[in-house]
Scaffold this motif. Structure first.
Motif, short mmCIF file in Angstrom:
data_model
loop_
_atom_site.label_atom_id
_atom_site.label_comp_id
_atom_site.label_asym_id
_atom_site.label_seq_id
_atom_site.Cartn_x
_atom_site.Cartn_y
_atom_site.Cartn_z
N LEU A 55 7.01 14.40 0.25
CA LEU A 55 7.80 13.17 0.15
C LEU A 55 8.32 12.78 1.53
O LEU A 55 8.58 13.64 2.37
N VAL A 56 8.45 11.47 1.75
CA VAL A 56 8.90 10.94 3.04
C VAL A 56 10.27 10.31 2.86
O VAL A 56 10.46 9.47 1.97
N PRO A 57 11.25 10.67 3.67
CA PRO A 57 12.59 10.08 3.53
C PRO A 57 12.56 8.56 3.73
O PRO A 57 11.71 8.03 4.46
N ARG B 89 18.62 11.69 -18.59
CA ARG B 89 19.35 10.44 -18.42
C ARG B 89 19.59 10.03 -16.96
O ARG B 89 20.50 9.26 -16.66
N HIS B 90 18.76 10.55 -16.07
CA HIS B 90 18.85 10.17 -14.67
C HIS B 90 17.45 9.86 -14.14
O HIS B 90 16.50 10.58 -14.43
N CYS B 91 17.35 8.80 -13.32
CA CYS B 91 16.07 8.39 -12.76
C CYS B 91 16.17 8.27 -11.25
O CYS B 91 17.11 7.66 -10.73
N ASN B 92 15.18 8.83 -10.55
CA ASN B 92 15.12 8.76 -9.10
C ASN B 92 13.82 8.09 -8.65
O ASN B 92 12.83 8.07 -9.38
N VAL B 93 13.84 7.62 -7.41
CA VAL B 93 12.62 7.16 -6.76
C VAL B 93 12.53 7.85 -5.40
O VAL B 93 13.54 8.05 -4.72
N ALA B 94 11.30 8.24 -5.04
CA ALA B 94 11.05 8.89 -3.76
C ALA B 94 9.75 8.33 -3.18
O ALA B 94 8.85 7.93 -3.92
N ARG B 95 9.64 8.30 -1.86
CA ARG B 95 8.43 7.81 -1.19
C ARG B 95 7.44 8.96 -1.03
O ARG B 95 7.80 10.06 -0.60
N GLY C 87 0.79 -1.23 0.00
CA GLY C 87 0.00 0.00 0.00
C GLY C 87 0.82 1.27 0.00
O GLY C 87 0.25 2.37 -0.07
N SER C 88 2.14 1.17 0.08
CA SER C 88 2.99 2.37 0.02
C SER C 88 3.09 2.86 -1.42
O SER C 88 2.98 2.09 -2.36
N HIS C 89 3.29 4.17 -1.56
CA HIS C 89 3.33 4.79 -2.88
C HIS C 89 4.69 5.45 -3.12
O HIS C 89 5.27 6.04 -2.20
N TYR C 90 5.14 5.35 -4.35
CA TYR C 90 6.44 5.89 -4.73
C TYR C 90 6.33 6.71 -6.01
O TYR C 90 5.52 6.39 -6.88
N LEU C 91 7.14 7.75 -6.09
CA LEU C 91 7.26 8.53 -7.31
C LEU C 91 8.57 8.15 -7.99
O LEU C 91 9.65 8.33 -7.43
#
Length: 325
Positions: free
Chosen positions: A188-190, A174-180, A164-168
């Motif tokens: 956003l949550v660390p 040419r760079h990809c990130n993920v964040a909560r 049930g957690s969500h991520y962006l």
């Protein structure tokens, strides 16, 4: 008159009509107009596609959406959100991603095409009570408005994990990130280690990330090449974790000189009822040289016995009707 025979004839005609309807192909593109970066999803008994209105950046000021009950007949929902609803967005609204949560619909989008941390823009969020909108600004400012790990804040994709957690998952240049994402989608949550943005850039990545889960594995997909050129394409990796490592496996989607060029920036729809998978993407019709002349298409996506994605053959016919009811 033989009532039994008549009933049998009626039943046969109904069966033939149903079969004919199911055999009908959607055709590609699936709806008219210049549209790109399509996000496909299922809400209830309807398929929805949210694309970019493909125009020069200063004209790219709104989003339309399209809905269908069978992937063949599509209904247009005009201007579900535009810059009058998003006060900080002045130009270049594109690359939508949508998710439903607690009976509300959250549309994530890119705006303003910022080139540095001093400019206003990035990835925003709009919210509505129904899939077709109208959508209003959820935060009043961008959710991500700075460059982190070299990633331009564009092309956001929202992923819901099994817990049930969500991520962006996002990023250009040419760079990809993920964040909560926080539970209210306003911040956003660390992560547990205190880091807010984690780099998950695989080999060959350019932009347009998309993630889905199948048999416990994370399938991470992205676009490579230049979006205005014929070499635009989609590659993928499979991992045990959303955070990777994501080792590039190969191409899923690319141009076909007999059909279209620039096939990329995609999404995936999974009809769980029949376990049918579809890739929703844009491409450039043969002979078109304008970078904004892109159309939205849908083709079948399949897996081999090892769970690898088979290369998709792009078609003019498109997919067969697949009603959700």
């Amino acid at each position: 008159m033989n009532p039994t025979r008549n009933l049998a004839a009626v039943a046969l005609l109904a069966l033939l009509a149903t079969s004919a309807a199911e055999d009908k192909k959607a055709g590609n593109p699936v709806f008219p107009g210049w549209y790109a970066d399509p996000e496909g999803i299922i809400f209830g008994n309807e398929y929805w596609v949210y694309p970019t209105f493909s125009a020069p950046y200063d004209q790219q000021l709104h989003f339309d959406a399209f809905s269908s009950t069978d992937l063949v007949k599509w209904k247009k929902h005009e201007s579900i959100v535009d810059t009058k609803d998003i006060k900080w967005a002045k130009r270049a609204m594109w690359a939508p991603s949508i998710i439903e949560k607690d009976k509300k619909f959250y549309l994530f989008f890119s705006a303003n095409d910022i080139q540095n941390n001093e400019q206003l823009g990035g990835i925003g969020v709009a919210v509505a009570n129904k899939p077709g909108g109208p959508y209003k600004d959820h935060i009043g400012k961008p959710l991500v408005d700075k460059f982190h790990h070299g990633a331009q804040p564009i092309d956001g994709f929202v992923f819901r994990d099994d817990d049930g957690s969500h991520y962006l998952v996002y990023g250009g240049w040419r760079h990809c990130n993920v964040a909560r994402l926080a539970d209210d989608f306003k911040s956003l949550v660390p992560f547990e280690d205190g880091e807010t943005f984690k780099s998950i850039t695989p080999e060959g990545y350019v932009e347009g990330p998309f993630v889905f889960k199948r048999d416990g594995k994370y399938y991470f997909m992205w676009s490579e090449g230049g979006w205005t050129g014929p070499d635009y394409r989609v590659a993928y990796a499979v991992s045990d974790s959303l955070l990777g490592p994501h080792k590039r496996i190969g191409l899923v989607l690319q141009q076909d000189a007999d059909v279209a060029t620039g096939a990329g920036h995609h999404s995936v729809i999974h009809n769980k009822k029949d376990d049918n998978w579809y890739i929703v993407y844009h491409r450039r019709p043969l002979g078109e040289t304008d970078g904004n002349h892109r159309v939205t298409c849908i083709d079948k996506m399949e897996f081999d016995e090892k769970g690898m994605i088979k290369p998709v053959k792009i078609t003019f016919d498109g997919v067969t009707a697949d009603p959700l009811k």
